[in-house]
Motif scaffolding. Structure first.
Motif, mmCIF file in Angstrom:
data_model
loop_
_atom_site.group_PDB
_atom_site.id
_atom_site.type_symbol
_atom_site.label_atom_id
_atom_site.label_comp_id
_atom_site.label_asym_id
_atom_site.label_seq_id
_atom_site.Cartn_x
_atom_site.Cartn_y
_atom_site.Cartn_z
ATOM 1 N N LEU A 16 -20.766 23.257 11.097
ATOM 2 C CA LEU A 16 -21.153 23.438 9.697
ATOM 3 C C LEU A 16 -22.592 23.923 9.598
ATOM 4 O O LEU A 16 -23.470 23.424 10.309
ATOM 5 N N SER A 17 -22.833 24.849 8.709
ATOM 6 C CA SER A 17 -24.191 25.353 8.536
ATOM 7 C C SER A 17 -25.050 24.397 7.709
ATOM 8 O O SER A 17 -26.271 24.423 7.813
ATOM 9 N N HIS A 18 -24.442 23.561 6.901
ATOM 10 C CA HIS A 18 -25.177 22.618 6.048
ATOM 11 C C HIS A 18 -24.543 21.239 6.195
ATOM 12 O O HIS A 18 -23.809 20.780 5.326
ATOM 13 N N ALA A 19 -24.832 20.586 7.302
ATOM 14 C CA ALA A 19 -24.226 19.292 7.598
ATOM 15 C C ALA A 19 -25.237 18.163 7.405
ATOM 16 O O ALA A 19 -26.444 18.371 7.475
ATOM 17 N N ASP A 20 -24.710 16.972 7.171
ATOM 18 C CA ASP A 20 -25.527 15.775 7.048
ATOM 19 C C ASP A 20 -25.028 14.762 8.073
ATOM 20 O O ASP A 20 -24.012 14.096 7.835
ATOM 21 N N PRO A 21 -25.703 14.622 9.222
ATOM 22 C CA PRO A 21 -25.242 13.706 10.266
ATOM 23 C C PRO A 21 -25.037 12.273 9.783
ATOM 24 O O PRO A 21 -24.180 11.557 10.293
ATOM 25 N N GLY A 22 -25.787 11.841 8.767
ATOM 26 C CA GLY A 22 -25.635 10.485 8.249
ATOM 27 C C GLY A 22 -24.310 10.230 7.558
ATOM 28 O O GLY A 22 -23.883 9.084 7.425
ATOM 29 N N LEU A 23 -23.646 11.296 7.134
ATOM 30 C CA LEU A 23 -22.357 11.119 6.450
ATOM 31 C C LEU A 23 -21.297 10.508 7.356
ATOM 32 O O LEU A 23 -20.424 9.770 6.891
ATOM 33 N N ILE A 24 -21.365 10.809 8.622
ATOM 34 C CA ILE A 24 -20.358 10.265 9.541
ATOM 35 C C ILE A 24 -20.466 8.746 9.583
ATOM 36 O O ILE A 24 -19.448 8.044 9.551
ATOM 37 N N ASP A 25 -21.680 8.229 9.614
ATOM 38 C CA ASP A 25 -21.870 6.769 9.632
ATOM 39 C C ASP A 25 -21.296 6.118 8.379
ATOM 40 O O ASP A 25 -20.609 5.097 8.463
ATOM 41 N N VAL A 26 -21.567 6.706 7.193
ATOM 42 C CA VAL A 26 -21.072 6.092 5.961
ATOM 43 C C VAL A 26 -19.589 6.365 5.738
ATOM 44 O O VAL A 26 -18.951 5.706 4.917
ATOM 45 N N VAL A 57 -15.883 15.922 -2.295
ATOM 46 C CA VAL A 57 -15.702 16.274 -0.890
ATOM 47 C C VAL A 57 -17.067 16.702 -0.360
ATOM 48 O O VAL A 57 -17.657 17.659 -0.857
ATOM 49 N N SER A 58 -17.567 15.991 0.634
ATOM 50 C CA SER A 58 -18.895 16.261 1.176
ATOM 51 C C SER A 58 -18.855 17.194 2.379
ATOM 52 O O SER A 58 -19.725 18.045 2.525
ATOM 53 N N GLU A 59 -17.896 17.005 3.255
ATOM 54 C CA GLU A 59 -17.754 17.857 4.431
ATOM 55 C C GLU A 59 -16.283 17.996 4.782
ATOM 56 O O GLU A 59 -15.510 17.051 4.628
ATOM 57 N N LEU A 60 -15.947 19.177 5.268
ATOM 58 C CA LEU A 60 -14.596 19.456 5.768
ATOM 59 C C LEU A 60 -14.737 20.522 6.841
ATOM 60 O O LEU A 60 -15.403 21.542 6.618
ATOM 61 N N VAL A 61 -14.161 20.255 7.992
ATOM 62 C CA VAL A 61 -14.161 21.257 9.061
ATOM 63 C C VAL A 61 -12.909 21.078 9.910
ATOM 64 O O VAL A 61 -12.460 19.959 10.132
ATOM 65 N N VAL A 62 -12.339 22.193 10.315
ATOM 66 C CA VAL A 62 -11.200 22.225 11.231
ATOM 67 C C VAL A 62 -11.587 23.143 12.380
ATOM 68 O O VAL A 62 -12.192 24.206 12.160
ATOM 69 N N ARG A 63 -11.242 22.737 13.594
ATOM 70 C CA ARG A 63 -11.531 23.575 14.762
ATOM 71 C C ARG A 63 -10.975 24.974 14.542
ATOM 72 O O ARG A 63 -9.847 25.125 14.045
ATOM 73 N N PRO A 64 -11.718 26.003 14.931
ATOM 74 C CA PRO A 64 -11.245 27.377 14.714
ATOM 75 C C PRO A 64 -9.867 27.651 15.309
ATOM 76 O O PRO A 64 -9.049 28.331 14.693
#
Length: 130
Positions: A16-26, A57-64
């Motif tokens: 992700l070009s605009h990710a927030d690593p802290g979101l995974i913890d929460v 929805v804060s983040e969404l990613v699927v492997r290419p």
């Protein structure tokens, strides 16, 4: 999303070009919800959202290599829960693939926020009524 999912999710988050690593913890401990797409014991994607009457929805990613197989759709749909009136997502204004993806899922452009991201990038707000 479980604590044991964190290494795989963090690896995906780097896409992700605009990710927030802290979101995974929460997403693991709350108050955010985190869901993962799994196939053959491999995490193919994830989504993180803040639930409520308006679920954001804060983040969404699927492997290419796993895209266009329905994983993104399934992740988005799993975020819609009882009590949710609408889903909202922000994406960089110039991210046409993301905009088209969300529009295929019934989202519509619902505004623009100047300088939304830390680097000053504008965001497009997309909304889907539930």
């Amino acid at each position: 999303m479980e604590p044991t999912d964190q290494p795989a999710v963090r690896a995906l988050q780097k896409r992700l070009s605009h990710a927030d690593p802290g979101l995974i913890d929460v997403a693991v401990s709350g108050p955010f919800d985190g869901v993962v797409a799994v196939e053959n014991d491999h995490i193919l994607g994830y989504a993180i959202a803040l639930p409520g009457p308006t679920t954001t929805v804060s983040e969404l990613v699927v492997r290419p290599d796993a895209r266009r197989e329905g994983h993104g759709r399934a992740l988005v749909n799993s975020l819609s829960s009882a009590g949710t009136d609408r889903l909202v997502v922000m994406t960089p204004l110039d991210n046409e693939p993301a905009r088209r993806f969300y529009e295929r899922l019934g989202f519509y452009a619902d505004g623009r926020t100047a300088g939304f991201y830390a680097d000053g990038t504008d965001a497009l707000c997309l909304t889907r009524r539930e």
